[in-house]
Each structure stands twice: as C-alpha cells, then as structure tokens.
Design an enzyme around this catalytic site. Structure first.
Site, PDB file in Angstrom:
ATOM      1  N   SER A  75      -2.140  -9.286   5.204  1.00  0.00           N
ATOM      2  CA  SER A  75      -1.848 -10.565   5.301  1.00  0.00           C
ATOM      3  C   SER A  75      -1.646 -10.747   6.950  1.00  0.00           C
ATOM      4  CB  SER A  75      -0.464 -11.189   4.759  1.00  0.00           C
ATOM      5  OG  SER A  75      -0.604 -10.943   3.353  1.00  0.00           O
TER       6      SER A  75
HETATM    7  N1  SAH Z   1       1.911  -7.920   1.158  1.00  0.00           N
HETATM    8  C1  SAH Z   1       0.608  -7.421   1.677  1.00  0.00           C
HETATM    9  C2  SAH Z   1      -0.515  -8.287   1.048  1.00  0.00           C
HETATM   10  C3  SAH Z   1      -1.893  -7.545   0.419  1.00  0.00           C
HETATM   11  S1  SAH Z   1      -2.966  -8.444  -0.201  1.00  0.00           S
HETATM   12  C4  SAH Z   1       0.644  -7.304   3.030  1.00  0.00           C
HETATM   13  O1  SAH Z   1       1.488  -7.480   3.729  1.00  0.00           O
HETATM   14  O2  SAH Z   1      -0.333  -6.756   3.716  1.00  0.00           O
HETATM   15  C5  SAH Z   1      -2.268  -8.897  -2.131  1.00  0.00           C
HETATM   16  C6  SAH Z   1      -1.991  -7.466  -2.768  1.00  0.00           C
HETATM   17  O3  SAH Z   1      -1.772  -7.975  -4.235  1.00  0.00           O
HETATM   18  C7  SAH Z   1      -3.480  -6.619  -2.991  1.00  0.00           C
HETATM   19  O4  SAH Z   1      -3.059  -5.373  -2.564  1.00  0.00           O
HETATM   20  C8  SAH Z   1      -3.502  -6.692  -4.585  1.00  0.00           C
HETATM   21  O5  SAH Z   1      -3.883  -5.429  -5.000  1.00  0.00           O
HETATM   22  C9  SAH Z   1      -2.216  -6.985  -5.079  1.00  0.00           C
HETATM   23  N2  SAH Z   1      -1.875  -7.700  -6.170  1.00  0.00           N
HETATM   24  C10 SAH Z   1      -2.867  -8.633  -6.765  1.00  0.00           C
HETATM   25  N3  SAH Z   1      -2.279  -8.816  -8.200  1.00  0.00           N
HETATM   26  C11 SAH Z   1      -1.066  -7.884  -8.400  1.00  0.00           C
HETATM   27  C12 SAH Z   1      -0.339  -7.768  -9.767  1.00  0.00           C
HETATM   28  N4  SAH Z   1      -0.363  -8.343 -10.714  1.00  0.00           N
HETATM   29  N5  SAH Z   1       0.441  -6.578  -9.202  1.00  0.00           N
HETATM   30  C13 SAH Z   1       0.583  -5.987  -8.326  1.00  0.00           C
HETATM   31  N6  SAH Z   1      -0.197  -6.238  -7.287  1.00  0.00           N
HETATM   32  C14 SAH Z   1      -1.311  -7.206  -7.135  1.00  0.00           C
END
Ligand code: SAH
Length: 219
Positions: free
Chosen positions: A56
C-alpha cells in the site's frame, strides 16, 4: 529541491503523533518492496509485490495506523500482510501483531523482511483472514488491508469491547477506509478515514470481496 522523505510527507498530511513518525523513520521501506522496485521505495506510491497485489501507499498506511491510536500495549490482528511493511510499523507501535496472508510466498517474503529489520513481536500466519484467528482472540485492534462491502463477522467478534477496527469498505467509485469501534458487542462506525483503491478481500466471510474483472489492478 530534495524530495520529501516519507516521514515528511506523513507529517505534512497532519499526522503529528511522535510514536507514529518514529516508527516510520525506523522502518526502511526499501526492505519491504521487491528488489526491482527499490528505486521507488521512498515514493508515496503503491508498489506491485506479485499475484496482482500491491504494497500500500505509505501515507495511507499511516492514516490507517494513526486511526488506531495505539499506545504500545495492544495485541493486533492484521489481515493482508503482503510484504510486511504495515506489519513492521504495527509491531513497533503495539505489543504483539498477528498478521494473516492468503499467499504463502508473500507470507514467506514478509517473514524474511520482518526479521531483516529485527521485528520479533509479529507472527505471520498463512490463511483466510476473513475467519480471523480465534485461538489468539480477542484483539485490541484489527486492521484489514483489502476491501469488502462489510466487515467480516468473525473479525467483529474477535475485537475486544472498546477496540478499534480499520478497514476499506468497498464502494462503487472508491473504497472508503472506515474506522469502527466495538460498543456493547456491536461495531459502530466512527469516521471515514480516507477514500482509496484496495484489492478485494478474498475469503469465506468476505461480502462483495470477490475479484470482479474491473478491480484487477493493483493500486
Ligand atoms: N498491508 C499490506 C497490503 C498488502 S495488499 C502492505 O502494507 O503492504 C493486500 C493483501 O491482502 C494481499 O497480499 C492479499 O493477498 C491479501 N488478502 C486478500 N484477502 C485476504 C484474506 N482473506 N486473508 C488474508 N490475506 C488476504
């Protein structure tokens, strides 16, 4: 003029909590992006991390964490670890972090990245975060980094009374990062934190979080 640092960007947006600013200063984002993107790590932009997922935008991460008003005593549940950047920041601001990621290889990267910056109070768990982690509940705060139409019921259940939950609620034009608190066993919407574009929350208890074709970009 030299480019503003991420800490300066966050401060200029009005976030002044010294603990939050110190956590950002102590967490090199270069460690939390794929090697090919290191030259862009200090920009306030999302960066692709594989599987069509992004890490993000730092200022958005800052707004979500700021909304939790952490004091350092909390046990936190984070859904959507990605490469672990937000996990590292949360770990510096709370007592313990449990972070769930559905892709095992992303979780593996996150574990290595967290170890590289000496974070020892965060545990990355591979699995469907919409079910939460009942074995470690209740949580003082919950952060969800993927969007759905509603807060998954298990996450509301696993939040402590008086606890805070931040999550992007999907809308037609944008997702709205929303702060909730739990009062008398129910989630109360507290305020809108920011509009944003998140990837969908994909899981058993996610409503409206399935991947529609027009949401396949990774902002
Ligand atoms: N918090 C991260 C954001 C990653 S993007 C950062 O700071 O960079 C969002 C993430 O959520 C992705 O890696 C995706 O695989 C994960 N995601 C989506 N649905 C999910 C679920 N039900 N359980 C666990 N992870 C999930």
């Amino acid at each position: 003029m030299p480019r503003a640092t991420l800490v300066e960007v966050i401060r200029e947006m009005g976030m002044t909590d010294p603990r939050l600013l110190a956590a950002f200063a102590a967490t090199p984002r270069d460690r939390f992006v794929p090697p090919r993107s290191i030259s862009r790590a200090q920009l306030d932009q999302p960066i692709p991390i594989g599987h069509g997922q992004p890490t993000s935008q730092p200022s958005l991460v800052a707004q979500m964490i700021d909304a939790l008003r952490l004091t350092g005593t909390e046990t936190i549940l984070e859904i959507g670890t990605g490469y672990g950047y937000q996990t590292a920041l949360l770990a510096r601001l709370a007592r313990r972090v449990y972070s769930m990621e559905r892709y095992a290889d992303l979780a593996e990267h996150a574990r290595a990245n967290l170890a590289a910056v000496d974070v020892t109070n965060a545990e990355v768990v591979v699995g469907d975060g919409t079910a939460g982690l009942p074995g470690h509940a209740p949580f003082d705060a919950v952060v969800v980094s993927a969007a759905a139409a509603e807060v998954p019921e298990p996450l509301a259940e696993q939040l402590t009374e008086g606890g805070r939950l931040v999550m992007p609620i999907s809308g037609t034009i944008a997702d709205i990062v929303t702060l909730f608190t739990k009062r008398q066993g129910r989630l109360i919407q507290q305020r809108r934190v920011a509009p944003a574009q998140f990837v969908p929350l994909v899981g058993k208890h996610a409503k409206g979080g399935d991947e529609p074709p027009h949401r396949s970009t990774c902002l």
